[in-house]
Design a protein around this motif. Structure first.
Motif, mmCIF file in Angstrom:
data_model
loop_
_atom_site.group_PDB
_atom_site.id
_atom_site.type_symbol
_atom_site.label_atom_id
_atom_site.label_comp_id
_atom_site.label_asym_id
_atom_site.label_seq_id
_atom_site.Cartn_x
_atom_site.Cartn_y
_atom_site.Cartn_z
ATOM 1 N N GLU A 1 0.831 -1.207 0.000
ATOM 2 C CA GLU A 1 0.000 0.000 0.000
ATOM 3 C C GLU A 1 0.863 1.253 0.000
ATOM 4 O OE1 GLU A 1 -2.613 -0.210 3.312
ATOM 5 O OE2 GLU A 1 -3.732 -1.952 2.578
ATOM 6 N N ALA A 2 1.953 1.230 0.773
ATOM 7 C CA ALA A 2 2.846 2.392 0.824
ATOM 8 C C ALA A 2 3.536 2.615 -0.516
ATOM 9 C CB ALA A 2 3.877 2.201 1.932
ATOM 10 N N VAL A 3 3.935 1.539 -1.203
ATOM 11 C CA VAL A 3 4.571 1.654 -2.515
ATOM 12 C C VAL A 3 3.591 2.221 -3.536
ATOM 13 C CG1 VAL A 3 5.519 0.331 -4.449
ATOM 14 C CG2 VAL A 3 6.272 -0.161 -2.126
ATOM 15 N N GLU A 4 2.368 1.694 -3.546
ATOM 16 C CA GLU A 4 1.373 2.179 -4.505
ATOM 17 C C GLU A 4 1.036 3.649 -4.269
ATOM 18 O OE1 GLU A 4 -1.796 -0.568 -3.953
ATOM 19 O OE2 GLU A 4 -1.001 -2.028 -5.399
ATOM 20 N N LYS A 5 1.042 4.067 -3.010
ATOM 21 C CA LYS A 5 0.743 5.462 -2.704
ATOM 22 C C LYS A 5 1.891 6.384 -3.111
ATOM 23 C CE LYS A 5 -0.240 8.575 1.189
ATOM 24 N NZ LYS A 5 -0.446 8.669 2.662
ATOM 25 N N SER A 6 3.121 5.981 -2.789
ATOM 26 C CA SER A 6 4.277 6.845 -3.052
ATOM 27 C C SER A 6 4.623 6.904 -4.536
ATOM 28 C CB SER A 6 5.490 6.357 -2.252
ATOM 29 O OG SER A 6 5.241 6.417 -0.861
ATOM 30 N N PHE A 7 4.339 5.836 -5.272
ATOM 31 C CA PHE A 7 4.707 5.776 -6.682
ATOM 32 C C PHE A 7 3.479 5.725 -7.581
ATOM 33 C CE2 PHE A 7 8.338 3.953 -4.425
ATOM 34 C CZ PHE A 7 9.378 4.701 -4.950
ATOM 35 N N SER A 8 2.397 6.325 -7.145
ATOM 36 C CA SER A 8 1.160 6.285 -7.923
ATOM 37 C C SER A 8 1.275 7.026 -9.247
ATOM 38 C CB SER A 8 0.001 6.866 -7.101
ATOM 39 O OG SER A 8 0.292 8.215 -6.729
ATOM 40 N N GLN A 9 2.172 8.019 -9.320
ATOM 41 C CA GLN A 9 2.301 8.850 -10.519
ATOM 42 C C GLN A 9 3.500 8.467 -11.375
ATOM 43 O OE1 GLN A 9 -0.132 11.009 -11.131
ATOM 44 N NE2 GLN A 9 -1.103 10.484 -9.176
ATOM 45 N N VAL A 10 4.184 7.383 -11.048
ATOM 46 C CA VAL A 10 5.431 7.087 -11.740
ATOM 47 C C VAL A 10 5.200 6.745 -13.213
ATOM 48 C CG1 VAL A 10 5.467 4.618 -11.192
ATOM 49 C CG2 VAL A 10 7.611 5.841 -11.516
ATOM 50 N N GLU A 11 4.070 6.096 -13.536
ATOM 51 C CA GLU A 11 3.808 5.715 -14.924
ATOM 52 C C GLU A 11 3.250 6.856 -15.755
ATOM 53 O OE1 GLU A 11 1.479 2.214 -15.333
ATOM 54 O OE2 GLU A 11 2.866 0.927 -14.218
ATOM 55 N N THR A 12 2.904 7.957 -15.120
ATOM 56 C CA THR A 12 2.397 9.118 -15.857
ATOM 57 C C THR A 12 3.434 10.229 -15.965
ATOM 58 O OG1 THR A 12 1.420 10.036 -13.819
ATOM 59 C CG2 THR A 12 0.025 8.618 -15.178
ATOM 60 N N GLU A 13 4.580 10.070 -15.317
ATOM 61 C CA GLU A 13 5.653 11.051 -15.427
ATOM 62 C C GLU A 13 6.322 10.909 -16.795
ATOM 63 O OE1 GLU A 13 8.215 13.785 -15.407
ATOM 64 O OE2 GLU A 13 6.952 13.644 -13.613
ATOM 65 N N PRO A 14 6.289 11.940 -17.645
ATOM 66 C CA PRO A 14 6.841 11.819 -19.009
ATOM 67 C C PRO A 14 8.285 11.344 -19.042
ATOM 68 C CG PRO A 14 5.571 13.850 -18.787
ATOM 69 C CD PRO A 14 5.672 13.262 -17.412
ATOM 70 N N LEU A 15 9.100 11.818 -18.106
ATOM 71 C CA LEU A 15 10.504 11.424 -18.120
ATOM 72 C C LEU A 15 10.647 9.913 -17.977
ATOM 73 C CD1 LEU A 15 13.561 12.123 -17.970
ATOM 74 C CD2 LEU A 15 13.265 12.191 -15.487
ATOM 75 N N TYR A 16 9.915 9.327 -17.033
ATOM 76 C CA TYR A 16 10.038 7.901 -16.779
ATOM 77 C C TYR A 16 9.395 7.065 -17.885
ATOM 78 C CZ TYR A 16 11.315 9.367 -12.044
ATOM 79 O OH TYR A 16 11.931 9.945 -10.963
ATOM 80 N N CYS A 17 8.204 7.445 -18.313
ATOM 81 C CA CYS A 17 7.486 6.608 -19.279
ATOM 82 C C CYS A 17 8.165 6.626 -20.653
ATOM 83 C CB CYS A 17 6.017 7.011 -19.375
ATOM 84 S SG CYS A 17 5.713 8.678 -20.000
ATOM 85 N N ILE A 18 8.635 7.790 -21.103
ATOM 86 C CA ILE A 18 9.312 7.856 -22.402
ATOM 87 C C ILE A 18 10.662 7.145 -22.331
ATOM 88 C CG2 ILE A 18 10.338 9.398 -24.111
ATOM 89 C CD1 ILE A 18 8.182 11.425 -23.500
ATOM 90 N N ALA A 19 11.391 7.349 -21.237
ATOM 91 C CA ALA A 19 12.681 6.671 -21.083
ATOM 92 C C ALA A 19 12.506 5.157 -21.068
ATOM 93 C CB ALA A 19 13.361 7.140 -19.802
#
Length: 386
Positions: free
Chosen positions: A197-215
């Motif tokens: 639950e803590a991981v999902e909360k802290s990294f909820s936006q990781v797949e929508t961050e352009p830097l991470y998703c494009i990389a």
């Protein structure tokens, strides 16, 4: 600092910062893209989701007292080493955890568990600052088991060759590991559930961050295989198509700008990693999935690239793009841009330590300019020597 080095703000791809609010505010006011340190966020998840529990906190307090007893007494350490030799155990020193040093709590608990027999013999004849009950020893074993994937992933994203492309895959693998129920122990299941639950909360936006998703998409080791949300994957592909369009405009204006990608040090082989099978498992599940039919030039280039087989995780993605720059020129240029950004501030932390080694009590009259030059040479000379 950008002015000092003669770097135009428009040339800044991203600034990696810590997670403090004042740093986020400063980057927003300056008008540059910035992201937080992934390793720092992972450790916040561990502290907030696991180490904040009362039973674990009490156990850690006793563990620190035991380690501190030996750290502050050479005589006690000598006695413990004699016991280790008598028991034919490897002579090892206990490790003290430090709040600002990542994974140190995991290493401290490991060192105590390894020396459980020798500590029991020592406590029979000598006084210790604290004692651990049977339940606390069991709790320590469970905590080490749960913290193991966090420790490994922290090392993966903190490596010198780790980039923003490693973030989404690392978080996806971590979620998969935490969601599995290998153990029948209800306590471990509860702890894993809390951490998930803590991981999902802290990294909820990781797949929508352009830097991470494009990389991630332009890294031939990962591509689109590690996205857990179809909507996020669709948005990531749209963002990549937009970048391809922009890159084609730039290439039309200057054909020489992407003649050859920058050389990078080959990545370390992580195939033997305990989490390596999970990485491969996700890849195999994703190989059978097909994308939508594309019509535009950018779509065709992207879908043609994504349809190809992924390369092994031990390979260097920039070497791949050097070999495939001809069929995918725009994607190769985007990869050179997005695969250069690190995902943690570990190198900055190491730089602080390097400065403290350059100037100390015996070299305290160095000018600021001289310290800067010496530090620059210390951190970059090995690139020239290679």
């Amino acid at each position: 600092m950008l002015n000092t080095w003669g770097i135009d703000k428009q040339q800044v791809h991203v600034i990696l910062r810590d997670n403090a609010r004042n740093m986020k505010k400063a980057m927003d006011d300056m008008g540059v893209l910035s992201v937080g340190c992934i390793a720092h966020t992972l450790q916040l998840v561990v502290h907030e989701g696991l180490l904040s529990q009362r039973s674990i906190t009490d156990t850690l307090a006793n563990a620190r007292k035991i380690v501190g007893h030996f750290k502050h007494s050479p005589q006690a350490y000598a006695r413990l080493e004699d016991i280790q030799i008598d028991l034919k155990m490897p002579v090892k020193r206990l490790q003290q955890d430090v709040q600002v040093r990542w994974n140190s709590t995991h290493y401290m608990l490991q060192s105590l568990l390894e020396q459980k027999r020798s500590l029991s013999v020592y406590a029979a004849d000598h006084n210790l600052a604290a004692t651990l009950t049977v339940n606390q020893w069991t709790l320590m074993e469970k905590t080490v088991e749960v913290l193991a994937p966090f420790e490994e992933l922290t090392r993966v994203v903190s490596a010198e060759t780790a980039t923003a492309a490693d973030v989404i895959s690392a978080i996806t693998v971590l979620k998969r590991v935490l969601s599995r129920e290998h153990s029948t122990d209800q306590g471990i299941k509860t702890v894993k559930s809390t951490l998930l639950e803590a991981v999902e909360k802290s990294f909820s936006q990781v797949e929508t961050e352009p830097l991470y998703c494009i990389a991630t998409l332009v890294d031939p080791r990962y591509k689109d295989r590690y996205f857990t949300n179809p909507d996020n994957l669709r948005q990531a592909k749209d963002a990549l198509i937009q970048e391809v369009g922009k890159m084609e405009v730039r290439r039309a204006a200057s054909e020489e700008s992407e003649a050859e990608p920058v050389n990078k040090v080959p990545r370390q082989n992580t195939a033997s990693s305990t989490l390596g099978s999970v990485f491969d498992e996700i890849l195999e599940e994703s190989e059978t999935e097909t994308g939508s039919v594309s019509t535009s030039s950018a779509d065709v280039q992207m879908q043609s690239y994504l349809a190809q087989q992924t390369i092994p995780r031990s390979d260097n993605p920039l070497q791949y793009w050097r070999a495939h720059a001809t069929p995918f020129p725009s994607l190769a240029a985007i990869a050179a841009k997005f695969l250069c950004a690190p995902c943690t501030g570990v190198d900055s932390e190491r730089l602080f330590s390097a400065v403290s080694n350059v100037t100390d009590e015996k070299r305290n009259r160095l000018s600021a300019d001289r310290v800067e030059m010496l530090t620059f040479l210390k951190k970059n000379l090995h690139f020239i020597l290679k």
